[in-house]
Structure formats: C-alpha cells, structure tokens
Design a protein around this motif. Structure first.
Motif, PDB file in Angstrom:
ATOM      1  N   MET A 182      18.797 -29.792 -21.786  1.00  0.00           N
ATOM      2  CA  MET A 182      19.888 -30.747 -21.628  1.00  0.00           C
ATOM      3  C   MET A 182      19.359 -32.013 -20.957  1.00  0.00           C
ATOM      4  O   MET A 182      18.682 -31.948 -19.945  1.00  0.00           O
ATOM      5  CB  MET A 182      20.975 -30.135 -20.729  1.00  0.00           C
ATOM      6  N   LYS A 183      19.728 -33.118 -21.533  1.00  0.00           N
ATOM      7  CA  LYS A 183      19.221 -34.359 -20.944  1.00  0.00           C
ATOM      8  C   LYS A 183      20.205 -34.865 -19.887  1.00  0.00           C
ATOM      9  O   LYS A 183      21.385 -34.529 -19.903  1.00  0.00           O
ATOM     10  CB  LYS A 183      18.998 -35.407 -22.033  1.00  0.00           C
ATOM     11  N   ASN A 184      19.672 -35.608 -18.968  1.00  0.00           N
ATOM     12  CA  ASN A 184      20.522 -36.182 -17.935  1.00  0.00           C
ATOM     13  C   ASN A 184      21.358 -37.325 -18.518  1.00  0.00           C
ATOM     14  O   ASN A 184      20.854 -38.206 -19.180  1.00  0.00           O
ATOM     15  CB  ASN A 184      19.636 -36.718 -16.803  1.00  0.00           C
ATOM     16  N   LYS A 185      22.655 -37.233 -18.274  1.00  0.00           N
ATOM     17  CA  LYS A 185      23.567 -38.159 -18.944  1.00  0.00           C
ATOM     18  C   LYS A 185      23.870 -39.396 -18.112  1.00  0.00           C
ATOM     19  O   LYS A 185      24.700 -40.215 -18.485  1.00  0.00           O
ATOM     20  CB  LYS A 185      24.896 -37.447 -19.213  1.00  0.00           C
ATOM     21  N   LYS A 186      23.243 -39.478 -16.974  1.00  0.00           N
ATOM     22  CA  LYS A 186      23.650 -40.533 -16.053  1.00  0.00           C
ATOM     23  C   LYS A 186      23.265 -41.921 -16.587  1.00  0.00           C
ATOM     24  O   LYS A 186      22.123 -42.168 -16.933  1.00  0.00           O
ATOM     25  CB  LYS A 186      22.982 -40.299 -14.701  1.00  0.00           C
ATOM     26  N   ASP A 187      24.236 -42.794 -16.725  1.00  0.00           N
ATOM     27  CA  ASP A 187      23.948 -44.209 -16.919  1.00  0.00           C
ATOM     28  C   ASP A 187      25.100 -44.975 -16.310  1.00  0.00           C
ATOM     29  O   ASP A 187      25.946 -44.388 -15.630  1.00  0.00           O
ATOM     30  CB  ASP A 187      23.728 -44.541 -18.401  1.00  0.00           C
ATOM     31  N   ASN A 188      25.171 -46.249 -16.537  1.00  0.00           N
ATOM     32  CA  ASN A 188      26.142 -47.007 -15.764  1.00  0.00           C
ATOM     33  C   ASN A 188      27.453 -47.300 -16.487  1.00  0.00           C
ATOM     34  O   ASN A 188      28.236 -48.098 -16.044  1.00  0.00           O
ATOM     35  CB  ASN A 188      25.495 -48.312 -15.291  1.00  0.00           C
ATOM     36  N   THR A 189      27.675 -46.625 -17.630  1.00  0.00           N
ATOM     37  CA  THR A 189      28.886 -46.927 -18.376  1.00  0.00           C
ATOM     38  C   THR A 189      30.060 -46.104 -17.850  1.00  0.00           C
ATOM     39  O   THR A 189      29.881 -45.049 -17.238  1.00  0.00           O
ATOM     40  CB  THR A 189      28.696 -46.604 -19.861  1.00  0.00           C
ATOM     41  N   THR A 190      31.260 -46.605 -18.099  1.00  0.00           N
ATOM     42  CA  THR A 190      32.468 -45.930 -17.616  1.00  0.00           C
ATOM     43  C   THR A 190      32.811 -44.754 -18.520  1.00  0.00           C
ATOM     44  O   THR A 190      32.826 -44.887 -19.743  1.00  0.00           O
ATOM     45  CB  THR A 190      33.641 -46.917 -17.600  1.00  0.00           C
ATOM     46  N   LEU A 191      33.061 -43.596 -17.905  1.00  0.00           N
ATOM     47  CA  LEU A 191      33.435 -42.420 -18.675  1.00  0.00           C
ATOM     48  C   LEU A 191      34.949 -42.251 -18.689  1.00  0.00           C
ATOM     49  O   LEU A 191      35.555 -41.987 -19.719  1.00  0.00           O
ATOM     50  CB  LEU A 191      32.785 -41.179 -18.058  1.00  0.00           C
ATOM     51  N   LEU A 192      35.545 -42.409 -17.507  1.00  0.00           N
ATOM     52  CA  LEU A 192      36.978 -42.138 -17.381  1.00  0.00           C
ATOM     53  C   LEU A 192      37.644 -43.285 -16.651  1.00  0.00           C
ATOM     54  O   LEU A 192      37.144 -43.763 -15.629  1.00  0.00           O
ATOM     55  CB  LEU A 192      37.176 -40.845 -16.577  1.00  0.00           C
ATOM     56  N   GLN A 193      38.748 -43.743 -17.219  1.00  0.00           N
ATOM     57  CA  GLN A 193      39.501 -44.783 -16.526  1.00  0.00           C
ATOM     58  C   GLN A 193      40.979 -44.444 -16.577  1.00  0.00           C
ATOM     59  O   GLN A 193      41.568 -44.360 -17.653  1.00  0.00           O
ATOM     60  CB  GLN A 193      39.243 -46.135 -17.169  1.00  0.00           C
ATOM     61  N   ILE A 194      41.546 -44.240 -15.392  1.00  0.00           N
ATOM     62  CA  ILE A 194      42.981 -43.957 -15.316  1.00  0.00           C
ATOM     63  C   ILE A 194      43.671 -45.209 -14.804  1.00  0.00           C
ATOM     64  O   ILE A 194      43.249 -45.789 -13.803  1.00  0.00           O
ATOM     65  CB  ILE A 194      43.247 -42.765 -14.377  1.00  0.00           C
ATOM     66  N   LYS A 195      44.701 -45.639 -15.534  1.00  0.00           N
ATOM     67  CA  LYS A 195      45.382 -46.877 -15.136  1.00  0.00           C
ATOM     68  C   LYS A 195      46.844 -46.594 -14.827  1.00  0.00           C
ATOM     69  O   LYS A 195      47.568 -46.082 -15.668  1.00  0.00           O
ATOM     70  CB  LYS A 195      45.316 -47.892 -16.278  1.00  0.00           C
ATOM     71  N   ASP A 196      47.262 -46.941 -13.623  1.00  0.00           N
ATOM     72  CA  ASP A 196      48.661 -46.923 -13.219  1.00  0.00           C
ATOM     73  C   ASP A 196      49.382 -45.639 -13.659  1.00  0.00           C
ATOM     74  O   ASP A 196      50.468 -45.681 -14.224  1.00  0.00           O
ATOM     75  CB  ASP A 196      49.380 -48.151 -13.814  1.00  0.00           C
ATOM     76  N   LEU A 197      48.749 -44.520 -13.389  1.00  0.00           N
ATOM     77  CA  LEU A 197      49.294 -43.242 -13.876  1.00  0.00           C
ATOM     78  C   LEU A 197      50.493 -42.797 -13.024  1.00  0.00           C
ATOM     79  O   LEU A 197      50.449 -42.846 -11.792  1.00  0.00           O
ATOM     80  CB  LEU A 197      48.206 -42.159 -13.826  1.00  0.00           C
ATOM     81  N   LYS A 198      51.539 -42.388 -13.727  1.00  0.00           N
ATOM     82  CA  LYS A 198      52.730 -41.879 -13.027  1.00  0.00           C
ATOM     83  C   LYS A 198      53.060 -40.493 -13.574  1.00  0.00           C
ATOM     84  O   LYS A 198      53.167 -40.307 -14.782  1.00  0.00           O
ATOM     85  CB  LYS A 198      53.923 -42.814 -13.249  1.00  0.00           C
ATOM     86  N   ILE A 199      53.247 -39.513 -12.675  1.00  0.00           N
ATOM     87  CA  ILE A 199      53.599 -38.157 -13.094  1.00  0.00           C
ATOM     88  C   ILE A 199      54.795 -37.679 -12.274  1.00  0.00           C
ATOM     89  O   ILE A 199      54.879 -37.946 -11.068  1.00  0.00           O
ATOM     90  CB  ILE A 199      52.404 -37.187 -12.925  1.00  0.00           C
ATOM     91  N   GLU A 200      55.698 -36.990 -12.952  1.00  0.00           N
ATOM     92  CA  GLU A 200      56.847 -36.412 -12.247  1.00  0.00           C
ATOM     93  C   GLU A 200      56.854 -34.897 -12.415  1.00  0.00           C
ATOM     94  O   GLU A 200      56.353 -34.381 -13.406  1.00  0.00           O
ATOM     95  CB  GLU A 200      58.160 -36.983 -12.820  1.00  0.00           C
ATOM     96  N   GLY A 201      57.431 -34.222 -11.434  1.00  0.00           N
ATOM     97  CA  GLY A 201      57.545 -32.772 -11.523  1.00  0.00           C
ATOM     98  C   GLY A 201      58.993 -32.370 -11.319  1.00  0.00           C
ATOM     99  O   GLY A 201      59.736 -33.052 -10.607  1.00  0.00           O
TER     100      GLY A 201
END
Lengths: 326, 306, 537
Positions: C1-20
């Motif tokens: 397995m190669k190391n996946k680290k680089d400087n690109t964005t993987l996950l971006q959560i924007k203004d997330l709202k959750i209700e229960g």
C-alpha cells in the motif's frame, strides 16, 4: 465434554424433571377428589359393595406413591386407565379404555394443528420480518393495528364470523367438521378448512408480532450498524448478519405459538364439533370423567414441554458462544 | 444555552433535562397527543365500566326474566330478541358486562396480589424462597394454562368462586415472573443500596424505593393480564365449564345461541345474535390492548427507527 | 500500500446542520459546522457529552443515526456531496473508501462470524482483493498492530479475545480496504489506561504508515494530543475553536477550551495526620470462591483524604463494600475510632451506620427517580437525627445551600436535574446523616471536566468546614492529584503501594505503579512517542 453437548444434556435433564413434576400434578387430580366421588359417579342407587369394588379397582386402598408409579409406568406403556363413564349403580361396567378413546382423536387433532401450523408459521415469519424492516411505514402500522385487533378476538368469535360468511351465507365450506377414519385425504382437508383457518388467524397475529419484536431487537445491535457502515446492503445485513443470531429468538417464538395452538385447538374443536382430543377433554371435564381428563392433559402437557425443549435446543446449538468455547 | 464559563454556578448548570411540570399537566398533554386508537380504547373502557356499574338501571328487563316467546326476533320490545328459553338478549348483554367483566377483574386483582407479593419477596430475598418459588412457577407454567384450568375445574367443579381462584392462581405465575424480573432490576440500583446502608427495614425499602419504580410495567401488565384472563374465562364459559346459568355471561350466551347462525340466509339479524356477546368481548379486549399498547410505547421510551 | 499523503483536500463539510428526534420534538444537534480534512491528515474532534462530536463524525461518512436527519449543508468527500446521495450510492464508499472504528468493540463485532472474515468482509465485497490475498493482508495487519499470534488469531470468534485485542482487530478491519478516511469514535474510552497505551500506539503507527486521513473523536484532550495533527473543539453542536495540536495545547484561545483540563489545575497540598479515624485491618474477602481482596490494610487519618487507585477488577470498590458492611470479610476487620465494627450490615447500630456514608459514581441510579429532592435529602435527616416538620425543611434548605444550590430545587425530581446537580444532591444526602467518614466511589468519572472541577472543589471545601475524612476511589490519576493526602495503589486484589501522595508520585516506584503512572496520557503531543521510546529500552 463439549459445552454444547453438556448444555443440551442439562436442558434434557431439566425437561425430564419438569415432566416428572407435571405428571405428579396431573396424577394428584384423583387424590383431590372428595371422598364420596365413587357414589357420585356410580349414582345414588349404588350399593356400598359396588362402590367398594370400584374403589378397589382404582387401587385407593394402596398408598399414593405406589399408585403413582403404577399409573406412570402404565402411561409410559400406553395404558392410561379406564374411563369413569359407562359405569352404573348395578356394578355393570361398559366403560372403555382411555387410550382407545384418545388414540383415534389424537390423530385428528394433530392433523388439524399441523394444517394450521403449515400455513401460519411461514406466513407470520414473512410478515414479521417485513414489518420489522419497514418499521413505522403505513404497511407496518396497518398490520400492527390489524393484529392487535385479532389477538383481542376470542377464538370462537373468529370461528363464528368465518362460519357466518363461508358456511351460512355462502355455503362454501361445511360448518361442522365431522370426519371419521374413512374420510379420504382431500375430503378431510376440505372439511377441516374452516377450523384450520380460524386457528391460523388466531396464531398468525401473535407469532407475527413476536417475530417483529425479536427482529427489531436484533437490528438494534451495534454490530448491525457496523455492518451498515461497512457497506453491507439491506439483504446482506438480514441474511448474513441478523439471521445467524436470530435462530434462537425465532425458535422460541415458533414454539411458544405452537404451544398456544394446543390451547386454541380445544375451543375450535368444540365450535366445529371436530372429533379431536380437545373436545373429548371438554366433555370429560363436564362429566368429571377424571381418567380421561388426566390422559388428555398429559398429552397436551407432553406436547407443550417437548416444543419448548426443541426451541431451547435450537437456541443452544446455534449459540456461537457455546459452539466455539474459549 | 450560551453562558459564560467564568461565572460557573451549580444552580445554573444546563444539561439535557426534563422540564418541570405537574403530573396533571403532563397527563393532559399526553392525552391530547394520544393516537386515535388509544382515545377510542379509553372511550370504550369508560362505556363498559358504566354499563357494568349501572346495569340494573340501564337494562330494560331483569337478568333472568323469562318471556313466553323463545327465540323471538329483533323488535321494539326486545331489541336483540330473546334466547332459547325466552330471556331478553339485550338485558342479558348488559348484565353480562357486570358479570363477565366483574369476574375477570376480580380474578386479575387476585392474580396480582398473589403474584406481585411473591415476586417482590423473591426478588428481595434471593435465597431458598426465590429458588423454591421460581422452580414451582416453572413447573406450573409447563402445562398450558387452559388445560390446567380444565383439569382443576373437573376436580373442584365449576362455581364462580372456584373459577376465580383457579384462574387467578394459574395466572399469578406470569405476574410473579414479571414482578420478580422488574424488581430485580430495581433491587440492584444504588438507591436501594443507599436505603439498606441507612438501615431502613425491608418494608420501607419495598414500599418507598421499589414499588413506585416497578409500577409502570406492572400497570401495563395488568391490562394485558386482564385481557388474557377475560378471554380465558370467556373461553371456559363458552365450553360450558365456566360461569354457569342462569347468570348472564357473554361466553355462555355465545354457546347457547350458537345454532342460530345456521339460519343466516333466512334471518340475518337472528344469526347475528350469538355474535353480539362475542363482539362485546372482542371490543373490550381490543380497547384495553390499544390503551396498553400506547402506554407501553410511552413508558418504554423505545425510540423506533424513522 | 502506498502512502496517500499529499496536500489536497479529501473531505470538506460546509455549514452542516443535523437534527435529532426525541421527547416528541426535533432538536438541533449540529448547528452549522464547517470541517476540512486533507489527505493523510488526522483531525481530533473533542467535546463533552452532548457536543455532537459522534454525530459529526458519522456525518463525515454521510451516515446519520436512526432518528436523525440532515437539514442543511454539504458533505463533500473527494468532490461528491454525500448529503445528497442515497444509501445505496453511499454504500460504495462505506467499508471501501471510508471506514469506522466504534467505541465498544465487544458489541460491534457479530458474535456469529470469525474475526478474519469480519476483518476482510468489506474489502472482499468491494472487489478490492481476492479472499486469500485479503486474508494474508489481514494477518499482516494483525502483526503490525502487535496482536499475539497474528497468524491464527483471526480464526477466533469475538468472545474469545480480550477487549484491547478486539479494539485493535477493529482497527485492522478499518484498515483492510486501505481507505482514504477512518473515523475513530472514542475507540479507547472503554479500556483501562494500561491497555489504552498499546492500542493508541498501534492505531497511530498504522495510520501514519499508510497515510490514511482520520477523524479521531474523544472527550480526552490528552489522548487526542497524541493522535491528531489538528484539534477542533465542539460544544452544543457548534465549533468553539480549531488549531494545530501544539498551538491548541500551548495557547488555547477560548475559556471553554481551557476549562477542559481544569481538573488538572487543582492542586492540593498534602497534610499529614496522626489520628486514625478508620482502619481496614488484614482483610481477605471472597465473592463465592473468587478471592477479591488479599490481606488489605488501609488507615484513614482524621480529616484527610485517602485515594484508592486501580484499574477495573483491582478490588478498590470491594474495599468500600467491606467497610460499609455489604460484604463480610473472611478474615480481618474494620475499626472505627479504634473500635471494631460488626462485620455485616445487619449487626451494626444506627449510630455506626450514620458515621460512614457513601457517594456513588452514577448519580442517576443512586437517586430514586420517583422521589423529589426533598424526599431524598430529608430522609436521612429524619431517620438519623429525628427532625420533623419545619425543622426538617430548614435542615434540607441549609444542606442545599451547602452544596451551592437553593430552595428552588426542593420539589424537583432527579430527571429535572443536570448531571452535576444530581451528584450534588447525592452529596447533600450523605451530609444529611452528619457523617464523619464519606466514601466516594468514582464520584466524578461520569461527569464532564468542568463539572468535575466544581464537584472536587465542593468536596474539598466541605472537608475543611466539617472536618470530614474521605476514602476516594478512582481510576483517574489527575483526580488523585487534585484531592488526596495519601494514596493506596491496588492491583488484582492486593495493595501494591501506599503512602503520602508525594511519596507515591515520586520514584522509585514498584513495577505496577510505574506502569500505571506512565500509562496516563499527558497533555504533551510527544508523550506517547517518548513513552514508547523509554519502554523499548
């Protein structure tokens, strides 16, 4: 010894012990009768000698524990004693062997019960699983309300409604399920259709509700959420992750409801005048024919204990903790 | 919920807590939110209880009053006709509410007194008493209840008192199991230990610490047991070994008029006669079950999936 | 397995709202949170109970728990907005490109299947590897995670291995498909500290080796300090602040963040005392045939605090049961003011019962939910001191004021109180008996940090005001430092070491004390690295 075998043997032992105690309870029925019951059965006109002879025949002069063993040994060999009916004050005895009364009817009862079970078990398992999967949907809520209503109906209410619609208003099925040993198989099914259908309606509601509860309970386990989060599809979750752990609760549900069938059968047989053990027992209770009551009770109790035993054993042999000990 | 952490005070601490409301307002809110089925159930129960209490005032005729015409058709005089010996069916239905429901209610109460007391004792004692009672109950429950009842009735005979005692004793086994199980959950709580450590006597611990906390499941169970007992007694009466004539009782009324159902093609109304008491039984059981279902849903706090 | 680290964005959560959904209403759980994660980066999510950190962690995978719904915002994972996708589309990501490690490994493994099948299940399902290949790699992962017998341990069933091992196998399961993102949800919270160290080390190494991005959720700042590159602090579903780990630890901006390690800031100078109020002498005790306590000797000086420290199963709570008379010792005795107490509860007089009171870990189950605050506090006051009527009410109000609450609480039920308030009421109940010795059994471990601080300060003040002597049972070393005068270290039913706090916390230590003390995570990002280095010598 392997823990599974050990646990199964323990459970078998417990079943035997239960059977032993249950048989003592049923046996002591005759002990609890008032002292003058001989007179009551033979009639007021019976001579003291006739009553004394009757008591001797029952062995009431011997101590209770000896009579218990005589009775139990007889029962194991298929001898359940002699009926009280057919005796009269003169001492003439036209009474029949209890076994001869029960045996032909037992087959009828088993036929009726199996017919109901064959329809009810798959139907309620499927309904139970579906309602659990589509919980709180319109489908689930309607089935829930419908089954809640039917479990509240007495068996005879269901039976008479069916008779009203399928035997009286529209004469599709007979309202009396009179069968005899010469009735052929197809005819037998036709005549027992309404009683079998009544029993099915009654137990499907119970069985389906319990299956639903068991499955929902299972689906709430953290490992089911884990399976979801590892990308398993709904079908895979049910078949691979829920089912292997569901055998024990499902077996318990089925056994419980088949045992319930045993009780339902009594009422349904009376409604449809079906010649089964249930009706025999009710008649015997009315005439206080104790040996027959004892014989029928013993048969019902043994069935009941056996069913629960099987369910527990299924639970034991599918338990991974016992199958793969530390 | 935003507050300054520098001025921390215990009294101002916030968490996810229940609002403070009186029992009465809570009850009113709950009732308003109750589903239609539960409201229906409550209504039916109130009607049946009313019928049972005021039976002699409501019924047009006496319970065992015999009229010359047996099997009279439905008419203004006899709303649901008369039975096989000429008694008014409508009046007997109303008196039946008193007899059938009354007997079932008394039986359930007795079953709870026996099963509840023994279950509580077993949960607290946890020694030989518990072992003995639990094993006895296991054996008693190894025989189907209706079968066991039939055996006992054949020995002792079918009187109302025998019926109540026999069914109550048999049914108390289930009450025992439930009471024992829920009490065991409460007995292990730290607040019970606190009371023991304080030196409180057994009766105080039972009354003040355990009983209030096992009450909700027991109330729900009371409803379910009542349905079960009610159906059992109806079945036994229907089989002719329960409540005996001339007492008006729904189960035996079904049995007495059952043959009328054969004539549905000729007189549908008369054919409905045996179904009326059966429907009355079903209606009350449905009503109680609806209310219990709602109550269980409320108190169990189970959050079903969406 | 190669190391996946680089400087690109993987996950971006924007203004997330959750209700229960609970209590018949929809409540906001997440109120507009932003989150960004680069490939190969580890983000720590920290917050107290109710902060919404687990909900946010699961939402990062596009998953919401039953009874919850997303009401706004985006979850962009590698360019795809997961909040708009159906379950069957998201399934292609789950167990493949993103995986999850749950808090309770024991409950999260299916009891019916072998561990190696569960480890590789999602990898094989996604068609990433053939079975034999996946199995080989799973065994390699077991080895890399320092599991014993890596070749055969996978053949076992979940109930056949220990909790710490299961947690590592779950990490192997999460690593098996070589995902881009792993969400760790409090993975070590249920473990003892000495076990926690090994699991933390194994998880950190494997994430580093493969360069997998991770979200690490915990309530323990010192744990997250070892694992994360960046830390985000959450409270009531909102972000408090976010910073690079070292910066966050050195100079947190918000007061709330500082309060997260407030317990560690309480310092109490130890005091000696010659007068012994309570003594446990040569006690041996059994549960059935299980030998729980072996020759225990503990002395409690008057007006001081003795901390009983140990991991689960060390027997520290059993000591409390022996002192209170709930468990009769087989050998030995308990002495109060030099007079032997009857061994069992039943034999003790009211006077003896009054002198020793107890406070429990879970205030929730230590109070009868059907009694009001007044019922709860007044009972011991009327039972022991015989107070009635107006006097009793006056006493209850006085006690409420002692614990910084007021008369307005008197008619509330426990369900109408917050966690800290509940524990205060339990303290008031103990005080109502006018005790001389109070046994505190893990009284702060179920509480949030800032509430813990309040309770510990209160206990300290009450000790001074009322000259109380405490036996303080805990597994948390920071709490021990904050409250004790003397310390007793227990392990497997035996006392390992005892003495003044300063003696216990300064070397040399017996082997077990050394292991225990060194295993407690510190607020230093290099702590784990240094510890592993030191241990490998």
């Amino acid at each position: 010894m392997h823990p599974v075998i050990k646990t199964v043997l323990e459970r078998l032992g417990l079943g035997l012990a239960t059977l032993f105690f249950v048989s003592i309870i049923i046996f002591s029925a005759i002990e609890m009768l008032p002292g003058d019951f001989g007179q009551a059965i033979l009639g007021q006109a019976a001579l003291p000698e006739t009553v004394a002879a009757f008591r001797q025949e029952l062995g009431l002069d011997k101590p209770a524990y000896i009579r218990y063993f005589d009775w139990a040994l007889g029962a194991i060999q298929g001898d359940l004693g002699t009926s009280f009916s057919g005796r009269n004050a003169s001492g003439a005895d036209r009474s029949a062997e209890v076994v001869d009364k029960i045996a032909p009817r037992l087959w009828n009862t088993l036929f009726l019960a199996s017919m109901a079970a064959l329809i009810a078990v798959p139907l309620s398992l499927i309904l139970g699983i579906l309602t659990a999967l589509y919980r709180n949907s319109f489908f689930d809520r309607s089935v829930n309300t419908a089954t809640l209503t039917t479990i509240s109906f007495p068996e005879f209410f269901v039976a008479y409604i069916l008779i009203l619609f399928f035997a009286s208003l529209n004469q599709i099925f007979p309202s009396l399920a009179n069968v005899d040993p010469d009735t052929n198989f197809g005819e037998r099914i036709y005549r027992t259709a309404l009683p079998a259908f009544t029993l099915t309606l009654v137990i499907v509601a119970h069985m389906m509700r319990m299956t639903r509860a068991a499955i929902i309970n299972l689906l709430a386990s953290p490992y089911i959420q884990m399976a979801k989060l590892s990308g398993a599809s709904q079908t895979e979750i049910i078949l691979k992750h829920a089912l292997p752990n569901a055998w024990a609760p499902i077996a318990t549900v089925i056994a419980f409801n088949l045992a319930y069938l045993v009780v339902g059968v009594v009422v349904v047989e009376v409604v449809f005048v079906y010649p089964g053990v249930g009706q025999l027992m009710v008649d015997a209770v009315r005439t206080r024919d104790i040996p027959v009551v004892q014989g029928c009770a013993l048969i019902f109790a043994v069935t009941y204990i056996l069913l629960n035993l099987i369910a527990d054993i299924i639970g034991i042999v599918t338990n991974p903790r016992l199958l793969h000990p530390k | 919920m935003n507050k300054d952490t520098n001025t921390y005070s215990a009294a101002g601490e916030v968490g996810s807590v229940l609002e403070s409301r009186s029992t009465f307002t809570r009850l009113k809110i709950e009732l308003n939110k109750a589903p239609l089925t539960a409201k229906f159930g409550i209504f039916i129960i109130i009607v049946f209880v009313g019928l049972a209490i005021f039976a002699p005032l409501i019924a047009p005729y006496g319970e065992a009053e015999v009229f010359p015409e047996p099997y009279a058709p439905w008419s203004a005089n006899h709303i649901f006709g008369t039975d096989q010996i000429g008694r008014d069916i409508f009046s007997r239905l109303i008196f039946g509410a008193r007899n059938t429901v009354g007997v079932a209610f008394a039986t359930t109460i007795l079953a709870f007194l026996i099963g509840g007391a023994l279950g509580l004792a077993a949960a607290i004692n946890r020694s030989y008493l518990d072992l003995f009672l639990s094993r006895t109950v296991d054996v008693l429950m190894a025989i189907p209840q209706l079968i066991f009842a039939l055996v006992l009735l054949s020995i002792f005979g079918s009187t109302v008192i025998n019926l109540i005692i026999i069914i109550a004793v048999l049914d108390s086994t289930r009450v025992f199991r439930l009471t024992r199980a829920v009490s065991l959950n409460v007995v292990v709580m730290d607040y019970v230990e606190v009371a023991k450590l304080r030196g409180e006597n057994i009766s105080w611990v039972m009354r003040k610490e355990i009983l209030p906390n096992i009450l909700p499941p027991l109330i729900a169970e009371f409803g379910l047991r009542f349905c079960f007992v009610f159906l059992s007694i109806a079945a036994l009466s229907f089989l002719g070994v329960g409540i005996q004539p001339p007492t008006a009782d729904w189960g035996s009324m079904v049995r007495e008029n059952a043959s009328l159902i054969q004539f549905a093609q000729y007189d549908l109304k008369a054919a409905m006669t045996p179904l009326l008491p059966a429907a009355a039984i079903a209606l009350l059981t449905v009503a109680v079950n609806f209310v219990v279902d709602w109550f269980l849903h409320k108190t169990s706090g189970i959050k079903d999936e969406k | 397995m190669k190391n996946k680290k680089d400087n690109t964005t993987l996950l971006q959560i924007k203004d997330l709202k959750i209700e229960g959904f609970s209590d018949e209403r929809w409540h906001k759980i997440i109120k507009g949170v932003n989150l960004q994660l680069k490939r190969g980066e580890v983000l720590g999510l920290i917050g107290e109970s109710g902060a919404g950190k687990s909900t946010l962690g699961l939402a990062a995978m596009g998953y919401t728990q039953p009874g919850c719904r997303i009401t706004g915002g985006q979850i962009n994972f590698d360019g795809v907005d997961l909040s708009k996708r159906t379950d069957s589309e998201k399934r292609k990501y789950w167990g493949n490109r993103m995986t999850y490690v749950a808090q309770s490994a024991a409950a999260s493994f299916n009891p019916a299947h072998r561990l190696i099948n569960q480890t590789t299940e999602s990898t094989i399902r996604a068609g990433l590897k053939k079975q034999s290949e996946a199995f080989d790699e799973a065994r390699a992962l077991y080895d890399a995670l320092n599991l014993p017998n890596p070749e055969t341990i996978g053949e076992r069933y979940p109930h056949q291995v220990s909790g710490g091992q299961l947690q590592r196998i779950m990490t192997a399961m999460a690593m098996s498909p070589n995902p881009d993102l792993i969400v760790f949800d409090e993975p070590t919270t249920a473990l003892d500290v000495t076990t926690q160290v090994e699991v933390l080390a194994a998880m950190r190494d494997i994430v580093k080796t493969y360069g997998t991005a991770a979200i690490y959720i915990t309530h323990d700042l010192s744990v997250v300090a070892q694992m994360a590159d960046r830390i985000k602090v959450l409270r009531y579903g909102e972000e408090v602040e976010e910073a690079v780990t070292r910066k966050m630890l050195k100079s947190p901006k918000e007061d709330y963040t500082k309060s997260l390690w407030s317990v560690r800031s309480i310092q109490k100078p130890e005091k000696k005392s010659k007068d012994i109020i309570l003594e446990v002498k040569n006690v041996d005790a059994f549960y059935g045939s299980f030998h729980v306590l072996k020759n225990i000797n503990i002395k409690l000086p008057l007006g001081r605090t003795v901390a009983l420290v140990g991991e689960s199963g060390s027997g520290k709570s059993t000591v409390a049961r022996v002192i209170t008379g709930l468990l009769e010792p087989k050998i030995g005795s308990v002495k109060f003011k030099n007079r032997e107490l009857p061994p069992s509860l039943k034999g003790r007089t009211k006077d003896q019962l009054q002198k020793v009171q107890m406070i429990y870990q879970m205030a929730d189950v230590a109070m009868n939910p059907k009694q009001t605050v007044y019922d709860i506090i007044s009972r011991p006051a009327s039972f022991f001191a015989g107070l009635t009527g107006a006097n009793l009410r006056k006493r209850v109000i006085e006690l409420l004021e002692q614990i910084d609450l007021d008369e307005s609480f008197i008619d509330r039920y426990p369900s109408e109180l917050s966690g800290g308030q509940k524990q205060r009421i339990c303290i008031a109940r103990a005080l109502a008996a006018n005790p001389e010795v109070v046994i505190c059994d893990e009284v702060t471990s179920a509480l949030d940090q800032i509430v813990q601080e309040g309770i510990l300060k209160l206990l300290g003040r009450l000790q001074k005001d009322l000259n109380l002597s405490y036996i303080f049972i805990t597994h948390d070393i920071a709490t021990v430092k904050a409250i004790s005068d003397e310390v007793v270290v227990m392990n497997e039913g035996e006392v390992v070491e005892q003495g003044l706090k300063s003696e216990i916390f300064s070397p040399p230590h017996p082997e077990y004390t050394e292991l225990l003390l060194s295993s407690v995570p510190e607020m230093d990002p290099d702590w784990l690295t240094d510890l592993l280095k030191a241990r490998s010598y």
